[in-house]
Enzyme design. Structure first.
Site, PDB file in Angstrom:
ATOM      1  N   SER A 135       0.939  -1.362   0.075  1.00  0.00           N
ATOM      2  CA  SER A 135       0.067   0.007   0.089  1.00  0.00           C
ATOM      3  C   SER A 135       0.898   1.260   0.029  1.00  0.00           C
ATOM      4  O   SER A 135       1.677   1.396   1.011  1.00  0.00           O
ATOM      5  CB  SER A 135      -0.965   0.107   1.268  1.00  0.00           C
ATOM      6  OG  SER A 135      -1.487   1.331   1.291  1.00  0.00           O
ATOM      7  N   LYS A 161      -1.122  -1.156  -4.338  1.00  0.00           N
ATOM      8  CA  LYS A 161      -2.292  -0.066  -4.107  1.00  0.00           C
ATOM      9  C   LYS A 161      -1.953   1.226  -3.948  1.00  0.00           C
ATOM     10  O   LYS A 161      -0.930   1.429  -3.245  1.00  0.00           O
ATOM     11  CB  LYS A 161      -2.926  -0.736  -2.807  1.00  0.00           C
ATOM     12  CG  LYS A 161      -4.024   0.350  -1.977  1.00  0.00           C
ATOM     13  CD  LYS A 161      -4.688  -0.353  -1.011  1.00  0.00           C
ATOM     14  CE  LYS A 161      -4.810   0.326   0.386  1.00  0.00           C
ATOM     15  NZ  LYS A 161      -5.465  -0.489   1.341  1.00  0.00           N
ATOM     16  N   LYS A 163      -2.825   5.423  -2.651  1.00  0.00           N
ATOM     17  CA  LYS A 163      -3.783   6.075  -1.774  1.00  0.00           C
ATOM     18  C   LYS A 163      -4.284   7.213  -2.857  1.00  0.00           C
ATOM     19  O   LYS A 163      -3.470   7.721  -3.467  1.00  0.00           O
ATOM     20  CB  LYS A 163      -3.199   6.541  -0.537  1.00  0.00           C
ATOM     21  CG  LYS A 163      -2.761   5.684   0.493  1.00  0.00           C
ATOM     22  CD  LYS A 163      -4.335   4.950   1.114  1.00  0.00           C
ATOM     23  CE  LYS A 163      -3.842   4.200   2.039  1.00  0.00           C
ATOM     24  NZ  LYS A 163      -5.265   3.412   2.805  1.00  0.00           N
ATOM     25  N   ASP A 188      -7.446   3.336  -2.876  1.00  0.00           N
ATOM     26  CA  ASP A 188      -7.882   3.533  -1.648  1.00  0.00           C
ATOM     27  C   ASP A 188      -8.230   5.103  -1.546  1.00  0.00           C
ATOM     28  O   ASP A 188      -7.193   5.774  -1.238  1.00  0.00           O
ATOM     29  CB  ASP A 188      -6.940   2.824  -0.635  1.00  0.00           C
ATOM     30  CG  ASP A 188      -7.794   2.807   0.805  1.00  0.00           C
ATOM     31  OD1 ASP A 188      -8.818   3.408   0.926  1.00  0.00           O
ATOM     32  OD2 ASP A 188      -7.258   2.383   1.773  1.00  0.00           O
ATOM     33  N   GLU A 213     -11.262   1.340  -3.184  1.00  0.00           N
ATOM     34  CA  GLU A 213     -11.434   0.973  -1.751  1.00  0.00           C
ATOM     35  C   GLU A 213     -12.122   2.184  -1.201  1.00  0.00           C
ATOM     36  O   GLU A 213     -11.369   3.120  -1.369  1.00  0.00           O
ATOM     37  CB  GLU A 213     -10.115   0.473  -1.195  1.00  0.00           C
ATOM     38  CG  GLU A 213     -10.358   0.110   0.382  1.00  0.00           C
ATOM     39  CD  GLU A 213      -8.953  -0.320   0.713  1.00  0.00           C
ATOM     40  OE1 GLU A 213      -7.861  -0.786   0.052  1.00  0.00           O
ATOM     41  OE2 GLU A 213      -8.833  -0.364   1.835  1.00  0.00           O
ATOM     42  N   ASP A 238     -13.765  -0.877   3.329  1.00  0.00           N
ATOM     43  CA  ASP A 238     -13.087  -1.152   4.349  1.00  0.00           C
ATOM     44  C   ASP A 238     -13.680  -0.476   5.545  1.00  0.00           C
ATOM     45  O   ASP A 238     -14.427  -1.322   6.500  1.00  0.00           O
ATOM     46  CB  ASP A 238     -11.621  -0.400   4.056  1.00  0.00           C
ATOM     47  CG  ASP A 238     -10.718  -0.252   4.999  1.00  0.00           C
ATOM     48  OD1 ASP A 238     -10.930  -0.686   6.348  1.00  0.00           O
ATOM     49  OD2 ASP A 238      -9.542   0.142   5.005  1.00  0.00           O
ATOM     50  N   LYS A 262     -10.103  -6.365   8.076  1.00  0.00           N
ATOM     51  CA  LYS A 262      -9.381  -6.043   9.012  1.00  0.00           C
ATOM     52  C   LYS A 262      -9.717  -6.491  10.376  1.00  0.00           C
ATOM     53  O   LYS A 262     -10.765  -5.728  10.812  1.00  0.00           O
ATOM     54  CB  LYS A 262      -9.058  -4.423   9.095  1.00  0.00           C
ATOM     55  CG  LYS A 262      -7.987  -4.077   8.169  1.00  0.00           C
ATOM     56  CD  LYS A 262      -8.104  -2.379   8.218  1.00  0.00           C
ATOM     57  CE  LYS A 262      -7.387  -1.817   6.757  1.00  0.00           C
ATOM     58  NZ  LYS A 262      -7.582  -0.336   6.812  1.00  0.00           N
ATOM     59  N   GLY A 290      -4.405  -4.047   5.901  1.00  0.00           N
ATOM     60  CA  GLY A 290      -3.172  -3.823   6.943  1.00  0.00           C
ATOM     61  C   GLY A 290      -3.481  -2.385   7.665  1.00  0.00           C
ATOM     62  O   GLY A 290      -4.040  -1.443   7.231  1.00  0.00           O
TER      63      GLY A 290
HETATM   64  O1  OSB Z   1      -7.180   2.319   4.485  1.00  0.00           O
HETATM   65  O2  OSB Z   1      -6.001   0.426   4.142  1.00  0.00           O
HETATM   66  C1  OSB Z   1      -6.110   1.524   5.079  1.00  0.00           C
HETATM   67  C2  OSB Z   1      -2.953   2.229   7.059  1.00  0.00           C
HETATM   68  C3  OSB Z   1      -3.429   2.913   8.075  1.00  0.00           C
HETATM   69  C4  OSB Z   1      -4.688   3.074   7.985  1.00  0.00           C
HETATM   70  C5  OSB Z   1      -5.643   2.774   6.935  1.00  0.00           C
HETATM   71  C6  OSB Z   1      -4.992   2.206   5.720  1.00  0.00           C
HETATM   72  C7  OSB Z   1      -3.763   1.711   5.837  1.00  0.00           C
HETATM   73  C8  OSB Z   1      -3.153   1.052   4.851  1.00  0.00           C
HETATM   74  C9  OSB Z   1      -1.646   0.364   5.033  1.00  0.00           C
HETATM   75  O3  OSB Z   1      -3.552   1.150   3.589  1.00  0.00           O
HETATM   76  C10 OSB Z   1      -1.800  -0.931   4.606  1.00  0.00           C
HETATM   77  C11 OSB Z   1      -0.575  -1.740   5.259  1.00  0.00           C
HETATM   78  O4  OSB Z   1      -0.414  -1.948   6.686  1.00  0.00           O
HETATM   79  O5  OSB Z   1       0.439  -1.982   4.589  1.00  0.00           O
HETATM   80 MG    MG Z   2      -8.401   0.947   3.235  1.00  0.00          MG
END
Ligand code: OSB
Ligand code: MG
Length: 368
Positions: A135, A161, A163, A188, A213, A238, A262, A290
């Site tokens: 991510s 992925k 953001k 995401d 996402e 999510d 999660k 994650g």
């Molecule tokens: O939205 O998936 C998310 C990290 C912190 C809070 C929200 C998210 C995330 C990540 C990190 O996308 C994913 C990872 O742990 O590698």
């Molecule tokens: Mg997410």
């Protein structure tokens, strides 16, 4: 398991690289670790709250408060049979899923250590290694983003992925797709759009994404249904799915075609397992999200991702993507086929270095 002591540690750990989402940028990650003692065994769990209430209303501060004042006293000295018994006992505490989930994780670690089974075995895992991706947070420029993604692809990650946020969405996804036409790619938004502004995202439909996402509000499953009807690309929820019930609402409303599980967000591994079973019955693929976990949470994520319904790569990267120094003896590394091995030792299958835990800790509480 008769719980004889509970110790909580608030940790602050510097990230290898900053991580930026639509709700902000961090350079270090906080979390709360839970250490349970029962029947001569020690179990560890991780609460995936951060310092600020950006992803969730919970913070490391509220986790410490709720566990110390409310959850801990319900468990101390009690014989907690299993995760279902744990959930029944903590039901009087409304919400605070990230807090409860860390304790449930530690309980699973104890149960596995007692029976000599790994979490994956206890859950009915079917895989020895799970497909993973990385991510990637928002970067200062689009060129930086493409460079950072290239670095991860170089390391062997086959699913990326990125953001997104308003103003940094279609442009970023287009640039990454143009640079890497064959990579598995997803985005995401972390709830950054409303139904009124989400039309901006419709060109994403032409970029062959695995999924989009959580584009809309965290508490709005209905508008996700309306937006999904305007898109070919699957929406993955999510933040909106905070329990097995919410997963059912989302499925019945056709608000998404994929769910990110999660265990923290839904109140514990047992709840994540229930969502997995529900989605499998309904034919929805799931994957493991994650929260920039330490190796403790990562071991737990790998265990649940070994279940048969987790058919999409998880946000579970190698240890070196997150921290230079972690809290376990073991290190998780990426295999050449973009997978990570599922731990096989009893419980979580990791050995916690308590000296390192104390080294990262800025607060501590002991009950019992
Ligand atoms: O939205 O998936 C998310 C990290 C912190 C809070 C929200 C998210 C995330 C990540 C990190 O996308 C994913 C990872 O742990 O590698
Ligand atoms: Mg997410």
């Amino acid at each position: 398991m008769k719980i004889s002591s509970i110790t909580l540690y608030s940790l602050r750990m510097p990230l290898v690289a900053h991580f930026e989402t639509s709700f902000g940028r961090i350079y270090e990650r906080e979390c709360v670790l839970v250490r349970l003692e029962a029947e001569g065994l020690t179990g560890w769990g991780e609460c995936t709250a951060d310092r600020d209430p950006g992803y969730s209303y919970e913070t490391t501060g509220t986790v410490m408060h709720v566990l110390k004042e409310f959850v801990g006293p319900l468990l101390l000295g009690q014989d907690v049979a299993d995760a279902a018994d744990f959930q029944r006992r903590v039901a009087p505490v409304r919400g605070h899923h990230l807090a409860k989930a860390g304790v449930e994780m530690a309980l699973w670690d104890l149960l596995g250590k007692r029976s000599g089974q790994s979490l994956s075995e206890l859950f009915g895992g079917v895989r020895e290694r799970v497909e993973v991706g990385v991510s990637v947070g928002l970067q200062d420029t689009t060129a930086d983003l493409v460079r950072v993604v290239a670095g991860y692809i170089q390391k062997g990650y086959r699913r990326i992925k990125i953001k997104i946020k308003p103003g940094r969405d279609v442009s970023e996804a287009r640039a990454v797709r143009a640079a890497f036409p064959d990579i598995k790619l997803q985005v995401d938004a972390n709830s950054a759009y409303s139904l009124e502004t989400a039309h901006i995202l419709r060109p994403l439909d032409d970029l062959d994404l695995l999924l989009i996402e959580q584009p809309l509000f965290e508490d709005d499953i209905w508008d996700h249904r309306l937006f999904q009807r305007q898109l070919r690309t699957p929406i993955c929820l999510d933040e909106s799915v905070i329990s097995p019930r919410h997963a059912r609402y989302a499925i019945e409303m056709e608000a998404c075609r994929i769910i990110n599980i999660k265990p923290g967000r839904v109140g514990g591994l047992s709840q994540g397992l229930e969502i997995h079973h529900l989605c499998r019955q309904a034919g929805l693929p799931v994957w493991c999200g994650g929260m920039l976990e330490t190796n403790i949470g990562r071991a737990s994520n790998l265990a649940i991702a070994a279940l048969p319904g987790f058919t999409l790569p998880g946000d579970i990267s190698a240890s070196d993507r997150y921290y230079r120094q972690d809290v376990t003896r073991e290190t998780f590394t990426l295999n050449a086929d973009s997978t990570i091995d599922v731990p096989t030792g009893p419980g979580l299958g990791v050995t916690v270095d308590e000296q390192r835990v104390r080294g990262f800790a800025f607060a501590e509480a002991h009950l019992g």
